[in-house]
Design an enzyme around this catalytic site. Sequence first.
Site, PDB file in Angstrom:
ATOM      1  N   CYS A 131      13.327   1.723  -9.703  1.00 13.17           N
ATOM      2  CA  CYS A 131      11.961   1.492  -9.242  1.00 13.17           C
ATOM      3  C   CYS A 131      11.037   1.590 -10.442  1.00 13.17           C
ATOM      4  O   CYS A 131      11.223   2.448 -11.309  1.00 13.17           O
ATOM      5  CB  CYS A 131      11.597   2.554  -8.203  1.00 13.17           C
ATOM      6  SG  CYS A 131       9.925   2.389  -7.563  1.00 13.17           S
ATOM      7  N   HIS A 169       7.685   1.724   0.271  1.00 14.26           N
ATOM      8  CA  HIS A 169       6.529   2.141  -0.545  1.00 14.26           C
ATOM      9  C   HIS A 169       5.269   2.282   0.315  1.00 14.26           C
ATOM     10  O   HIS A 169       4.388   3.079  -0.001  1.00 14.26           O
ATOM     11  CB  HIS A 169       6.260   1.130  -1.667  1.00 14.26           C
ATOM     12  CG  HIS A 169       7.092   1.349  -2.896  1.00 14.26           C
ATOM     13  ND1 HIS A 169       7.046   2.507  -3.642  1.00 14.26           N
ATOM     14  CD2 HIS A 169       7.991   0.548  -3.520  1.00 14.26           C
ATOM     15  CE1 HIS A 169       7.877   2.413  -4.677  1.00 14.26           C
ATOM     16  NE2 HIS A 169       8.467   1.228  -4.631  1.00 14.26           N
ATOM     17  N   HIS A 214      13.276  -1.512   0.362  1.00 11.62           N
ATOM     18  CA  HIS A 214      12.747  -0.671  -0.724  1.00 11.62           C
ATOM     19  C   HIS A 214      11.219  -0.842  -0.826  1.00 11.62           C
ATOM     20  O   HIS A 214      10.478   0.151  -0.892  1.00 11.62           O
ATOM     21  CB  HIS A 214      13.428  -1.062  -2.045  1.00 11.62           C
ATOM     22  CG  HIS A 214      12.908  -0.350  -3.257  1.00 11.62           C
ATOM     23  ND1 HIS A 214      13.709   0.445  -4.055  1.00 11.62           N
ATOM     24  CD2 HIS A 214      11.673  -0.323  -3.837  1.00 11.62           C
ATOM     25  CE1 HIS A 214      12.976   0.937  -5.047  1.00 11.62           C
ATOM     26  NE2 HIS A 214      11.742   0.485  -4.948  1.00 11.62           N
ATOM     27  N   GLU A 215      10.764  -2.095  -0.815  1.00  4.62           N
ATOM     28  CA  GLU A 215       9.321  -2.344  -0.971  1.00  4.62           C
ATOM     29  C   GLU A 215       8.532  -1.851   0.238  1.00  4.62           C
ATOM     30  O   GLU A 215       7.471  -1.243   0.087  1.00  4.62           O
ATOM     31  CB  GLU A 215       9.050  -3.833  -1.218  1.00  4.62           C
ATOM     32  CG  GLU A 215       9.596  -4.355  -2.551  1.00  4.62           C
ATOM     33  CD  GLU A 215       9.197  -3.530  -3.763  1.00  4.62           C
ATOM     34  OE1 GLU A 215       8.076  -2.981  -3.795  1.00  4.62           O
ATOM     35  OE2 GLU A 215      10.028  -3.409  -4.686  1.00  4.62           O
TER      36      GLU A 215
HETATM   37 CO    CO Z   1       9.939   0.687  -6.043  1.00  7.59          CO
END
Ligand code: CO
Length: 188
Positions: free
Chosen positions: A115, A163, A159-160
């Site tokens: 990341c 966030h 993953h995004e």
């Molecule tokens: Co990331």
Amino acid sequence: MLINNETIIKDSDPLIRQKSEPVSLPLSKEDETLLCELYQYVEDSRDEEKAKEFNLRPAVGISAIQVGIPKQLTAVIVNEMDKDGKEVFYKYMLVNPKIISSSMQKAYLENGEGCLSVENVHEGYVVRSARVTVKAFDLIQNKEITIRARGYLAIVLQHEIDHFSGVLFYDHIDAKNPYPVIEEAIVI
Ligand code: CO
């Protein structure tokens, strides 16, 4: 906005844990510009020369909170080989992406995840759903879309979208058992 390895928010900054808010559509000029800049970062970071010159860490995705703005905006560029060995590109500029369904079957990257906001090494499998269906507004296609993702793209989207909840990939790693054996999981 200047986006590079200096300006990207790291996990030492509590801001990275802040929740991101949905963005209103049609996009304001300001939000549109930000999303374009995020996308430009991802694209430029994949160009070896530009990455070196402008201090960009190579990326497949970046979300707005990583530049300190808690809005549900993310840019993704993923290339994969299809089953005939042909390279396919998936490019998205997503507004308010939401996972509307996910498979029971799991998948993880054999070499773990990385990341832009994480500099330390965190070893272990990040176990995610093997397939997800994501609904979003996509600025590239300029319409509401449904993405049926599998493989690497499915991992990157999860993953995004994490966030937006302030979740980082290593939150999913069990320190006591970083390399779990998962039945029928797809190893990518
Ligand atoms: Co990331």
